[in-house]
Enzyme design. Structure first.
Site, mmCIF file in Angstrom:
data_model
loop_
_atom_site.group_PDB
_atom_site.id
_atom_site.type_symbol
_atom_site.label_atom_id
_atom_site.label_comp_id
_atom_site.label_asym_id
_atom_site.label_seq_id
_atom_site.Cartn_x
_atom_site.Cartn_y
_atom_site.Cartn_z
ATOM 1 N N ASP A 22 -1.462 -10.577 -4.151
ATOM 2 C CA ASP A 22 -2.652 -11.218 -4.723
ATOM 3 C C ASP A 22 -2.555 -12.740 -4.603
ATOM 4 O O ASP A 22 -1.458 -13.305 -4.664
ATOM 5 C CB ASP A 22 -2.771 -10.804 -6.202
ATOM 6 C CG ASP A 22 -4.146 -11.080 -6.768
ATOM 7 O OD1 ASP A 22 -5.066 -11.427 -5.993
ATOM 8 O OD2 ASP A 22 -4.317 -10.964 -8.000
ATOM 9 N N GLY A 23 -3.710 -13.375 -4.452
ATOM 10 C CA GLY A 23 -3.764 -14.843 -4.479
ATOM 11 C C GLY A 23 -4.100 -15.498 -3.149
ATOM 12 O O GLY A 23 -4.018 -16.725 -3.032
ATOM 13 N N ASN A 24 -4.518 -14.697 -2.168
ATOM 14 C CA ASN A 24 -4.868 -15.291 -0.862
ATOM 15 C C ASN A 24 -6.035 -16.275 -0.989
ATOM 16 O O ASN A 24 -6.014 -17.363 -0.414
ATOM 17 C CB ASN A 24 -5.289 -14.197 0.131
ATOM 18 C CG ASN A 24 -4.150 -13.271 0.504
ATOM 19 O OD1 ASN A 24 -3.010 -13.517 0.130
ATOM 20 N ND2 ASN A 24 -4.458 -12.210 1.236
ATOM 21 N N GLY A 25 -7.059 -15.865 -1.760
ATOM 22 C CA GLY A 25 -8.251 -16.700 -1.909
ATOM 23 C C GLY A 25 -7.921 -18.011 -2.608
ATOM 24 O O GLY A 25 -8.346 -19.098 -2.191
ATOM 25 N N ARG A 26 -7.118 -17.916 -3.687
ATOM 26 C CA ARG A 26 -6.751 -19.132 -4.435
ATOM 27 C C ARG A 26 -5.874 -20.052 -3.598
ATOM 28 O O ARG A 26 -5.992 -21.271 -3.666
ATOM 29 C CB ARG A 26 -6.043 -18.746 -5.743
ATOM 30 C CG ARG A 26 -7.027 -18.436 -6.870
ATOM 31 C CD ARG A 26 -6.383 -17.678 -7.983
ATOM 32 N NE ARG A 26 -6.190 -16.284 -7.616
ATOM 33 C CZ ARG A 26 -5.459 -15.414 -8.318
ATOM 34 N NH1 ARG A 26 -4.832 -15.839 -9.414
ATOM 35 N NH2 ARG A 26 -5.357 -14.164 -7.939
ATOM 36 N N HIS A 39 -6.133 -15.126 3.804
ATOM 37 C CA HIS A 39 -5.724 -13.793 4.253
ATOM 38 C C HIS A 39 -4.831 -13.903 5.500
ATOM 39 O O HIS A 39 -3.877 -13.151 5.652
ATOM 40 C CB HIS A 39 -6.948 -12.930 4.548
ATOM 41 C CG HIS A 39 -7.775 -12.612 3.327
ATOM 42 N ND1 HIS A 39 -7.212 -12.201 2.143
ATOM 43 C CD2 HIS A 39 -9.116 -12.658 3.108
ATOM 44 C CE1 HIS A 39 -8.172 -11.996 1.242
ATOM 45 N NE2 HIS A 39 -9.335 -12.276 1.812
ATOM 46 N N GLU A 69 -12.036 -0.744 -3.957
ATOM 47 C CA GLU A 69 -13.042 -1.674 -4.518
ATOM 48 C C GLU A 69 -13.281 -2.875 -3.604
ATOM 49 O O GLU A 69 -14.303 -3.557 -3.708
ATOM 50 C CB GLU A 69 -12.585 -2.169 -5.900
ATOM 51 C CG GLU A 69 -12.593 -1.111 -7.004
ATOM 52 C CD GLU A 69 -11.457 -0.091 -6.886
ATOM 53 O OE1 GLU A 69 -10.372 -0.467 -6.408
ATOM 54 O OE2 GLU A 69 -11.685 1.089 -7.243
ATOM 55 N N ARG A 73 -16.576 -6.660 -1.318
ATOM 56 C CA ARG A 73 -16.504 -8.092 -0.941
ATOM 57 C C ARG A 73 -17.537 -8.394 0.136
ATOM 58 O O ARG A 73 -18.040 -7.479 0.811
ATOM 59 C CB ARG A 73 -15.099 -8.408 -0.440
ATOM 60 C CG ARG A 73 -14.096 -8.319 -1.568
ATOM 61 C CD ARG A 73 -12.782 -8.925 -1.214
ATOM 62 N NE ARG A 73 -11.919 -8.862 -2.390
ATOM 63 C CZ ARG A 73 -10.858 -9.612 -2.596
ATOM 64 N NH1 ARG A 73 -10.505 -10.505 -1.699
ATOM 65 N NH2 ARG A 73 -10.136 -9.494 -3.688
ATOM 66 N N LEU A 133 13.376 1.746 7.331
ATOM 67 C CA LEU A 133 12.455 1.330 6.250
ATOM 68 C C LEU A 133 11.119 2.044 6.436
ATOM 69 O O LEU A 133 10.538 1.990 7.522
ATOM 70 C CB LEU A 133 12.230 -0.193 6.300
ATOM 71 C CG LEU A 133 11.096 -0.753 5.439
ATOM 72 C CD1 LEU A 133 11.416 -0.629 3.942
ATOM 73 C CD2 LEU A 133 10.839 -2.225 5.761
ATOM 74 N N LEU A 197 -2.493 -3.652 -12.964
ATOM 75 C CA LEU A 197 -2.125 -2.770 -11.836
ATOM 76 C C LEU A 197 -3.292 -2.554 -10.885
ATOM 77 O O LEU A 197 -3.101 -2.105 -9.745
ATOM 78 C CB LEU A 197 -1.627 -1.419 -12.353
ATOM 79 C CG LEU A 197 -0.197 -1.431 -12.890
ATOM 80 C CD1 LEU A 197 0.134 -0.105 -13.552
ATOM 81 C CD2 LEU A 197 0.801 -1.719 -11.768
ATOM 82 N N GLU A 209 9.455 -0.571 -12.959
ATOM 83 C CA GLU A 209 9.590 -1.866 -13.628
ATOM 84 C C GLU A 209 8.539 -2.795 -13.011
ATOM 85 O O GLU A 209 8.392 -2.856 -11.777
ATOM 86 C CB GLU A 209 10.987 -2.457 -13.390
ATOM 87 C CG GLU A 209 12.097 -1.663 -14.039
ATOM 88 C CD GLU A 209 11.982 -1.602 -15.566
ATOM 89 O OE1 GLU A 209 11.473 -2.559 -16.168
ATOM 90 O OE2 GLU A 209 12.400 -0.582 -16.145
HETATM 91 C C1 FPP Z 1 -5.773 -10.220 -2.603
HETATM 92 O O1 FPP Z 1 -5.983 -11.615 -2.665
HETATM 93 C C2 FPP Z 1 -5.522 -9.824 -1.230
HETATM 94 C C3 FPP Z 1 -6.271 -8.945 -0.514
HETATM 95 C C4 FPP Z 1 -7.451 -8.260 -1.062
HETATM 96 C C5 FPP Z 1 -5.963 -8.652 0.894
HETATM 97 C C6 FPP Z 1 -4.528 -8.496 1.245
HETATM 98 C C7 FPP Z 1 -4.412 -8.676 2.684
HETATM 99 C C8 FPP Z 1 -3.456 -9.365 3.333
HETATM 100 C C9 FPP Z 1 -2.260 -9.906 2.682
HETATM 101 C C10 FPP Z 1 -3.637 -9.611 4.774
HETATM 102 C C11 FPP Z 1 -2.911 -8.827 5.764
HETATM 103 C C12 FPP Z 1 -2.270 -7.560 5.367
HETATM 104 C C13 FPP Z 1 -1.620 -6.766 6.242
HETATM 105 C C14 FPP Z 1 -1.006 -5.507 5.798
HETATM 106 C C15 FPP Z 1 -1.476 -7.124 7.655
HETATM 107 P P1 FPP Z 1 -7.417 -12.152 -3.105
HETATM 108 O O2 FPP Z 1 -8.234 -12.333 -1.892
HETATM 109 O O3 FPP Z 1 -8.013 -11.249 -4.128
HETATM 110 O O4 FPP Z 1 -7.003 -13.528 -3.719
HETATM 111 P P2 FPP Z 1 -7.735 -14.289 -4.930
HETATM 112 O O5 FPP Z 1 -7.593 -13.412 -6.144
HETATM 113 O O6 FPP Z 1 -6.937 -15.563 -5.032
HETATM 114 O O7 FPP Z 1 -9.147 -14.518 -4.519
#
Ligand code: FPP
Length: 244
Positions: A22-26, A39, A69, A73, A133, A197, A209
């Site tokens: 989580d946190g790609n957007g931020r 992303h 969900e 987007r 793995l 979760l 955990e």
């Molecule tokens: C949540 O961050 C992240 C996602 C919904 C996408 C996850 C995808 C990747 C990490 C990209 C590639 C993955 C693979 C397996 C190649 P968010 O967009 O909700 O962040 P935010 O809460 O900060 O907006």
């Protein structure tokens, strides 16, 4: 890494780590970038997590890449993510294959665009023999619908006379889930400071955990993985029993 050593014995490592990335957007917003860039960087962090697990000898890693969900987007973001999944498989498949990674997928794969489904098939086939793995990528995945699907599979068996309703139990329910054959996660990590979760591995997380880290997913690296393991090792897992 501050793993506690006692009598020169390393503490037991988890068999299965699952991560809510989580946190790609931020991450992107903090740099005044488009969230799609977040992303892209997030895909690089996936490589770090896989490498870290290989180095540490963790046999199962599950990544929450796209939830049921996430289809809500904006279409541009959904398309970009689908493109990233394709790019990741095409670019990383050889390396994953060479390093002993068996790629696996959970979720409603049939809802993904056809070209993504074809690459999913390719990754499954090309890495089937690997044993170092098991990398499970959750795509169009939701924990509740996974449980409902498992219940339907068992209902079909009951209807066909292959199973009595009173014989349904935890031991035959779990193999009806998408994660059949994969041990329950010992450690679930969520990045970005959120503490939920979000419909991830709801059945399987019963005794996991949970470790929540402030790092935003694109910045996640081996040090963060080791910190999560330190926290995991500081916990006392009792599974409902008492410590002796
Ligand atoms: C949540 O961050 C992240 C996602 C919904 C996408 C996850 C995808 C990747 C990490 C990209 C590639 C993955 C693979 C397996 C190649 P968010 O967009 O909700 O962040 P935010 O809460 O900060 O907006």
């Amino acid at each position: 890494m501050g793993i506690v050593q006692s009598n020169n014995l390393l503490p037991e490592m988890p068999d299965h780590i699952a991560i809510i990335m989580d946190g790609n957007g931020r991450w992107a917003a903090r740099r005044s970038m488009n969230r799609l860039k977040g992303h892209e960087q997030g895909a690089k962090a996936v490589r770090e997590a896989v490498k870290g697990c290989l180095e540490l000898g963790i046999p199962y890693l599950t990544l929450f890449a796209f939830s049921s969900e996430n289809w809500k987007r904006p279409q541009e973001e959904v398309n970009h993510l689908m493109g990233l999944f394709k790019f990741f498989i095409k670019r990383e498949l050889n390396e994953l294959k060479k390093s002993g990674v068996k790629v696996n997928f959970i979720g409603h794969i049939n809802k993904l665009p056809q070209d993504v489904q074809s690459l999913v098939e390719l990754a499954l086939n090309e890495t089937r023999q690997n044993t170092k793995l098991v990398l499970t990528i959750a795509l169009s995945y939701g924990g509740r619908s996974e449980i409902v699907d498992a219940a339907k599979r068992l209902a079909v068996k009951v209807k066909a006379g292959e199973l009595e309703p009173e014989d349904i139990c935890e031991e035959n329910f779990a193999p009806s889930l998408d994660t059949a054959g994969i041990p329950d996660p010992d450690l679930i990590i969520r990045t970005s400071g959120e503490k939920r979760l979000s419909n991830f591995l709801l059945w399987q997380c019963a005794y996991a955990e949970l470790v929540f880290q402030d790092v935003l997913w694109p910045d996640f690296n081996k040090e963060n993985l080791e910190n999560a393991l330190d926290e995991y090792h500081s916990r006392c897992r009792r599974y409902g029993a008492i410590s002796v």
